[in-house]
Design a protein around this motif. Structure first.
Motif: not given
Length: 320
Positions: A147-154, A192-202
């Protein structure tokens, strides 16, 4: 409350001691030692042996461990053969960047998770709830580094909206407004890249808490007394559902440690995670052991913080 906090702090002390022993023993089992990268292996073996003796590398492991711990307590974590400087100074430079990245990630996480969790829980089984739940399932299934690689590329390479590496633009003077703005600008995309993944648990946890609270007897009683729906949600459901989220704040900090390692490496962000991976690859064991020790202590402190917050949220709970 004070007794509980003191008891948890006392429990934390042997945990840190055990952690330091495990880290030291694993470092001893790795190939090479603290001298391997400091000298030319082709020089006279007798000279190498003299250096080993001078550094105490021939001492029994428990004496070496005591020297290492004693140095760590006084702030002496050894010297990095790669940077040719004290590990304490290297960590001091990098830990600030990791702190701001973690703080920005936490802010983004709760700004995203709380509204989504509340909406999903309040309107459960609706199309809105299904959309939010679909996002969380996608987040659970997507590896962070992909996901981080995709965010970086886009957003970094394709649109060019954000920087693709570094923590600040070169040439700026620390303390100036432009410097602060550049630091924040470099933080946004990795955080934001890290938050969009870690937020799903919350999101999932808050949704479950709200749905479960809606079925409690005191909620049914409040509605039967004629309380408005907004009052029921704001005064009863949300208040009781958000309290456990606060209790898991410390575990959010612990979970960020693994995430920052990948994100910092992908985005070229000079923090503790990037330092850790680079040191492993070049076998700079002095740095590796210091970083692992700090990460481990941070995890223990995060668990301690969660336990204390949990006891404040619900005084009936006392973790033995």
């Amino acid at each position: 409350m004070w007794k509980f906090s003191i008891r948890r702090i006392l429990i934390m002390i042997p945990q840190i001691i055990l952690l330091s022993i495990l880290i030291f023993m694993m470092a001893k089992m790795m190939p090479g030692d603290a001298l391997s990268g400091l000298i030319d292996p082709n020089i006279d073996p007798a000279t190498i042996e003299e250096r080993r003796e001078a550094l105490g590398l021939n001492d029994p492991w428990h004496i070496q461990y005591a020297d290492w711990v004693g140095g760590a307590i006084t702030g002496d974590l050894g010297q990095s053969f790669r940077f040719k400087m004290d590990v304490t100074d290297i960590v001091g430079q990098r830990i600030v960047n990791t702190f701001w990245l973690s703080l920005a990630t936490l802010i983004f996480t709760y700004l995203i998770a709380i509204p989504l969790g509340i909406t999903s829980g309040r309107y459960n089984d609706s199309w809105l709830d299904q959309s939010i739940t679909g996002y969380t399932y996608l987040g659970f299934a997507t590896p962070l580094f992909i996901f981080a690689l995709v965010m970086l590329w886009i957003f970094g390479f394709h649109f060019g909206w954000f920087p693709t590496s570094g923590s600040v633009s070169p040439g700026l003077e620390p303390g100036t407004v432009d410097y602060v703005i550049s630091k924040i600008y470099h933080l946004i995309l990795p955080a934001l890249s890290l938050a969009l993944i870690t937020t799903v648990n919350t999101v999932q946890y808050l949704r479950s808490e709200i749905i479960d609270t809606k079925q409690k007897d005191f909620i049914i009683t409040a509605r039967s007394k004629g309380a408005s729906e907004s009052r029921v949600y704001n005064s009863h459901i949300l208040r009781n559902s958000l309290l456990p989220i606060a209790a898991f704040f410390g575990f959010e900090i612990t979970g960020l440690i693994g995430g920052t390692i990948f994100v910092e490496q992908i985005f070229g962000y000079p923090g503790m995670g990037q330092l850790f991976l680079e040191s492993i690859m070049i076998r700079d064991y002095t740095v590796v052991t210091a970083v692992v020790l700090l990460f481990g202590i941070a995890s223990i402190l995060g668990a301690l913080l969660s336990d204390i917050i949990l006891s404040l949220v619900d005084p009936r709970i006392r973790i033995k």
